[in-house]
Design an enzyme around this catalytic site. Structure first.
Site, PDB file in Angstrom:
ATOM      1  N   MET A   1       0.829  -1.205   0.000  1.00  0.00           N
ATOM      2  CA  MET A   1       0.000   0.000   0.000  1.00  0.00           C
ATOM      3  C   MET A   1       0.864   1.255   0.000  1.00  0.00           C
ATOM      4  SD  MET A   1      -2.865  -1.381  -0.188  1.00  0.00           S
ATOM      5  CE  MET A   1      -4.017  -0.057   0.106  1.00  0.00           C
ATOM      6  N   ARG A   2       1.790   1.302  -0.946  1.00  0.00           N
ATOM      7  CA  ARG A   2       2.657   2.457  -1.006  1.00  0.00           C
ATOM      8  C   ARG A   2       3.060   2.686  -2.457  1.00  0.00           C
ATOM      9  NH1 ARG A   2       5.212   5.622   2.706  1.00  0.00           N
ATOM     10  NH2 ARG A   2       7.254   6.273   2.018  1.00  0.00           N
TER      11      ARG A   2
ATOM     12  N   HIS B   1      -4.027  -5.751  -9.238  1.00  0.00           N
ATOM     13  CA  HIS B   1      -5.062  -4.784  -8.888  1.00  0.00           C
ATOM     14  C   HIS B   1      -6.429  -5.446  -9.073  1.00  0.00           C
ATOM     15  CE1 HIS B   1      -6.811  -0.881  -8.178  1.00  0.00           C
ATOM     16  NE2 HIS B   1      -7.614  -1.100  -9.201  1.00  0.00           N
TER      17      HIS B   1
HETATM   18  C1  GRF Z   1      -5.635  -7.555  -3.254  1.00  0.00           C
HETATM   19  O1  GRF Z   1      -6.987  -7.351  -3.500  1.00  0.00           O
HETATM   20  C2  GRF Z   1      -4.804  -6.921  -4.347  1.00  0.00           C
HETATM   21  O2  GRF Z   1      -5.410  -6.976  -5.596  1.00  0.00           O
HETATM   22  C3  GRF Z   1      -4.672  -5.508  -3.879  1.00  0.00           C
HETATM   23  O3  GRF Z   1      -4.535  -5.597  -2.479  1.00  0.00           O
HETATM   24  C4  GRF Z   1      -5.150  -6.796  -2.018  1.00  0.00           C
HETATM   25  C5  GRF Z   1      -4.117  -7.557  -1.255  1.00  0.00           C
HETATM   26  O4  GRF Z   1      -4.643  -8.709  -0.641  1.00  0.00           O
HETATM   27  N1  GRF Z   1      -3.565  -4.844  -4.548  1.00  0.00           N
HETATM   28  P1  GRF Z   1      -3.668  -9.760   0.003  1.00  0.00           P
HETATM   29  O5  GRF Z   1      -2.838  -9.027   1.067  1.00  0.00           O
HETATM   30  O6  GRF Z   1      -2.805 -10.348  -1.072  1.00  0.00           O
HETATM   31  O7  GRF Z   1      -4.564 -10.790   0.637  1.00  0.00           O
END
Ligand code: GRF
Length: 204
Positions: A90-91, A109
């Site tokens: 998340m960065r 995504h």
């Molecule tokens: C997933 O939905 C991915 O597509 C998005 O963030 C979420 C991560 O889920 N970028 P996880 O940590 O892999 O369970």
């Protein structure tokens, strides 16, 4: 044998799917060399440790983006990483980071890009009323959720769905799509023509 890095910030279910497919040989000729999180309390880091993988917390708290990225890139170089997989990281990466690894950083995504980039893509798609949702694995470039698309999977939206049931079915497809994309990229038989990821022509 190629070295994968996983970058994550949360529960890490995509990472777990990749780890399973590496262990079973479904992702060929690769190992997970390092798992890195900018959030020291990420569930995915704990899973990585339980799997006996190298798991590093490199906290981003209070750091300038590029300073943090330099620490992450130093760890990636130390572990001789060939392909970086963002899995719920998340960065935003700085342009400098992206430039260090051209066509060597993938992201997943949970929408059919270019629809619904950014946060809570599944909720955005559901609220918009699309009939086909899905997920995208793409190369990372300097713009958010933007680089060349490697694989997409479609997921029909059912009348009985809510945001959660839809997100769950998208996640199942994410777990399949990411490993397929990793194999395609590691095979190195592709080229990127404009924005198009295509297999190299075998015709002469
Ligand atoms: C997933 O939905 C991915 O597509 C998005 O963030 C979420 C991560 O889920 N970028 P996880 O940590 O892999 O369970």
């Amino acid at each position: 044998m190629r070295n994968l890095a996983i970058l994550l910030s949360g529960r890490g279910s995509n990472f777990e799917a990749i780890a399973r497919n590496v262990a079973s040989g479904q992702i060929r000729d690769a190992r997970i060399a390092v798992v890195i999180s900018n959030k020291p309390d990420a569930g995915g880091l704990e899973t990585a440790r339980l799997l006996g993988l190298t798991a590093l917390a490199i906290s981003s708290k209070g750091k300038e983006r590029e300073q943090h990225d330099r620490e992450v890139v130093a760890a990636l170089r130390e572990h001789k990483v060939d392909l970086i997989c963002l899995a719920g990281y998340m960065r935003l990466l700085s342009p400098w980071f992206v430039q260090q690894f051209p066509q060597r950083i993938l992201n997943i995504h949970p929408s059919l890009l270019p629809a619904f980039p950014g946060l809570e893509a599944q909720e955005q798609a559901f609220a918009y009323g699309v009939k086909i949702a899905g997920c995208t694995v793409h190369f990372v470039d300097e713009e958010l959720d933007h680089g060349a698309i490697v694989i997409q999977k479609a997921v029909p939206v059912l009348d009985t769905d809510n945001e959660h049931s839809l997100a769950e079915r998208i996640l199942e497809q994410e777990h399949i799509a990411y490993s397929e994309a990793i194999n395609l990229v590691l095979e190195e038989k592709f080229e990127v023509a404009g924005r198009r990821f295509v297999m190299k022509s075998t015709r002469h």
